[in-house]
Design an enzyme around this catalytic site. Structure first.
Site, PDB file in Angstrom:
ATOM      1  N   ASP A  64      39.421  -9.548  19.223  1.00 27.52           N
ATOM      2  CA  ASP A  64      38.995 -10.757  18.509  1.00 27.52           C
ATOM      3  C   ASP A  64      38.127 -11.581  19.455  1.00 27.52           C
ATOM      4  OD1 ASP A  64      41.072 -11.587  20.179  1.00 27.52           O
ATOM      5  OD2 ASP A  64      41.886 -13.021  18.737  1.00 27.52           O
ATOM      6  N   TYR A  66      36.361 -14.340  21.978  1.00 29.56           N
ATOM      7  CA  TYR A  66      36.833 -15.201  23.060  1.00 29.56           C
ATOM      8  C   TYR A  66      37.285 -16.533  22.456  1.00 29.56           C
ATOM      9  CZ  TYR A  66      34.326 -12.085  26.332  1.00 29.56           C
ATOM     10  OH  TYR A  66      33.886 -11.004  27.063  1.00 29.56           O
ATOM     11  N   PHE A  77      32.665  -8.953  23.545  1.00 29.58           N
ATOM     12  CA  PHE A  77      32.510  -9.001  24.998  1.00 29.58           C
ATOM     13  C   PHE A  77      31.357  -9.887  25.473  1.00 29.58           C
ATOM     14  CE2 PHE A  77      34.751  -4.875  24.461  1.00 29.58           C
ATOM     15  CZ  PHE A  77      35.882  -5.165  25.221  1.00 29.58           C
ATOM     16  N   HIS A 186      41.463  -0.612  28.536  1.00 30.24           N
ATOM     17  CA  HIS A 186      40.637  -1.796  28.316  1.00 30.24           C
ATOM     18  C   HIS A 186      40.033  -2.269  29.643  1.00 30.24           C
ATOM     19  CE1 HIS A 186      39.640  -5.930  27.060  1.00 30.24           C
ATOM     20  NE2 HIS A 186      39.662  -5.446  25.834  1.00 30.24           N
TER      21      HIS A 186
END
Length: 223
Positions: A64, A66, A77, A186
Site C-alpha cells: 500500500d 507510503y 516504492f 522484500h
C-alpha cells in the site's frame, strides 16, 4: 466514474460500476473528507495513467502507499523529487547498482520507469496518514487482482517482480506461461538480506525481454 485516459479504460470497462467498487468509492470519499489520506486523490490511479496496458513490460507489485507526508504519489516504492528516498527504495537502488552498475540517484521519483513500460502497482491504492494497511480489505484488492488477471491474459510477455509475502501471494493469478515471475524477499531493511540483495531481478528481467524481441528497460534514474 473513473477515467484513466488510455487503453486501461477499455480493459477495465465495467469494473468501476460493480457493487464492490461503489462501496469502496463511498468509503474512500468519506475517508478523504474526514482524515488525511495518501496519495492525493488525483494521484490514486497514476500507475495505470502512466503506463498503458499495451505498453507494460514489467510489473512491480507493492503493498500500500507510503503513509508519511508528501511521500506517496500513486506509484509503488516511488516518492517525488525533494523527498528523501525511504529505506526500501534505497535498497532497490543499491541492488540496481550491484546488478547493472546503475548510479544511485539523488532522488526517489520513479516516473521514468513508467515510461519504459514498468507498471508500479500497489495492491491497495490509498492509506491513512501514519497507519500502514489502514485501507486493506476495503475492496482495493479486488480491483488490483483483476488488473493482474488482465495482464496475465496478455499474449505479449511480461515480467512480474514479486518482492515479499504480500506480492508473492499474487503468484496464483499469473498462470500464462508466456510471462516470467521473479520473486524474492522484500527490499525492506528487515528482509533485504534474506534474498533481495543479490536477486539480480533487473538484469534477469532485461535478459527475458531481449530474448523475446523486446527493448530492455533502461533502469537508470537520472538526477
Amino acid at each position: 466514474m473513473v477515467h484513466i485516459g488510455n487503453d486501461w479504460d477499455q480493459v477495465l470497462d465495467g469494473e468501476f460500476d460493480k457493487e464492490y467498487y461503489r462501496k469502496l468509492r463511498n468509503f474512500i470519499a468519506h475517508e478523504y473528507k474526514t482524515a488525511t489520506i495518501y496519495p492525493d486523490m488525483y494521484d490514486i490511479f497514476n500507475a495505470l495513467k502512466y503506463t498503458a496496458y499495451q505498453d507494460v513490460k514489467v510489473v512491480i507489485l507493492g503493498q500500500d502507499p507510503y503513509h508519511g507526508p508528501n511521500q506517496a504519489h500513486g506509484l509503488c516504492f516511488s516518492v517525488k523529487k525533494g523527498v528523501t528516498p525511504p529505506p526500501s527504495l534505497q535498497n532497490i537502488f543499491m541492488e540496481l547498482h550491484n546488478d547493472l552498475g546503475c548510479k544511485i540517484p539523488s532522488h526517489g521519483e520513479l516516473t521514468k520507469w513508467t515510461k519504459e513500460g514498468v507498471l508500479l502497482l500497489n495492491t491497495v491504492l490509498t492509506v491513512r496518514r501514519g497507519q500502514a494497511n489502514s485501507h486493506a480489505q476495503k475492496g482495493w484488492e479486488i480491483l488490483t487482482d483483476e488488473i493482474i488477471r488482465k495482464l496475465n491474459e496478455r499474449k505479449e510477455p511480461i515480467v512480474f517482480l514479486l518482492w515479499g509475502k504480500n506480492a508473492k501471494a499474487k503468484t496464483a493469478l499469473i498462470t500464462n506461461p508466456s510471462h516470467l515471475i521473479l520473486s524474492c524477499s522484500h527490499p525492506s531493511p528487515y528482509s533485504a538480506d534474506y534474498g533481495f540483495f543479490g536477486c539480480r531481478h533487473f538484469s534477469k528481467a532485461n535478459a527475458f525481454l531481449k530474448e523475446h524481441g523486446k527493448t530492455p528497460i533502461d533502469w537508470q534514474i537520472e538526477d
